[in-house]
Design an enzyme around this catalytic site. Structure first.
Site, PDB file in Angstrom:
ATOM      1  CD  GLU A  34      -2.941  -0.980  -0.030  1.00  0.00           C
ATOM      2  OE1 GLU A  34      -3.047   0.114  -0.622  1.00  0.00           O
ATOM      3  OE2 GLU A  34      -3.550  -1.995  -0.391  1.00  0.00           O
ATOM      4  CE1 TYR A 115      -7.756   2.927  -1.475  1.00  0.00           C
ATOM      5  CE2 TYR A 115      -5.428   2.529  -1.013  1.00  0.00           C
ATOM      6  CZ  TYR A 115      -6.595   2.185  -1.658  1.00  0.00           C
ATOM      7  OH  TYR A 115      -6.606   1.095  -2.487  1.00  0.00           O
ATOM      8  CG  ASP A 133      -8.898   4.391  -5.262  1.00  0.00           C
ATOM      9  OD1 ASP A 133     -10.116   4.343  -5.556  1.00  0.00           O
ATOM     10  OD2 ASP A 133      -8.074   3.587  -5.720  1.00  0.00           O
TER      11      ASP A 133
END
Length: 217
Positions: A34, A115, A133
């Site tokens: 990520e 996120y 996103d």
């Protein structure tokens, strides 16, 4: 709502992309992925992720890395500050692994926003943590006819919408479904509306279907 969820989940049965970070529940590997995926497409991240995981297979190894070595590995991705942030985060996580499962503490790591924190929680711990996103925002705006602000990732209306439409179970799969659907079908440019299983109830398609080409959002 149920129709929207079911149609997308049916699509995901045969259409989700396969990446190595999607085949693990290891919070360390998911966190690395990520971090690398921030502002970078998955295809470009894949070879770099493989190299990082081969060289730093554990959190302990990454926490002990030399910044120069890590920066050299990540150089093809750009964003030169990313290596320093990843190394600092690894050192903090190595001291206290419980950070992985705590959203508020994840958000204290350098470069970690909502996120990234929620993706780790959903993908590693199966928490009901929706994500937002550009892909998710685009689907929500187009299908439901809502309009967020210029910076989608920080828009409270879109975050509320993302949380509202997300199922409370298997949220990880749901998040990946929206991300991939936005990347492959409901694209920013040249969306595949004719092949979209949502088009019969899509607000944007209904309003714009007669235009040629369909405007991007």
């Amino acid at each position: 709502m149920r129709w929207f969820q079911q149609v997308l989940l049916n699509w995901s049965d045969t259409s989700l992309r396969d990446f190595p970070w999607r085949n693990t529940r290891d919070p360390y590997l998911i966190f690395v992925a990520e971090t690398l995926l921030q502002k970078t497409n998955a295809a470009k991240v894949l070879p770099i992720y493989d190299r990082v995981c081969a060289r730093y297979a554990t959190l302990e190894l990454l926490a002990d890395a030399r910044l120069e070595d890590l920066a050299a590995l990540l150089q093809p991705l750009g964003l030169q500050f990313r290596a320093a942030r990843l190394l600092q985060s690894a050192q903090m996580l190595h001291r206290d692994r419980e950070i992985f499962s705590d959203e508020a503490r994840l958000l204290q790591l350098p470069g970690v926003g909502p996120y990234t924190a929620r993706a780790v929680l959903a993908n590693a711990f199966d928490r009901p943590a929706a994500v937002l996103d550009a892909n998710v925002a685009r689907i929500l705006e187009r299908f439901w006819g809502v309009r967020g602000g210029r910076v989608k990732s920080r828009d409270p209306l879109l975050w509320a919408a993302a949380e509202f439409v997300a199922p409370k179970r298997a949220t990880s799969r749901w998040n990946l479904t929206l991300i991939d659907f936005g990347a492959l079908v409901c694209r920013a440019r040249r969306p595949l509306c004719d092949a979209c299983p949502l088009r019969s109830r899509c607000h944007w398609y209904g309003a714009c279907a007669q235009s040629s080409p369909l405007p991007s959002t």
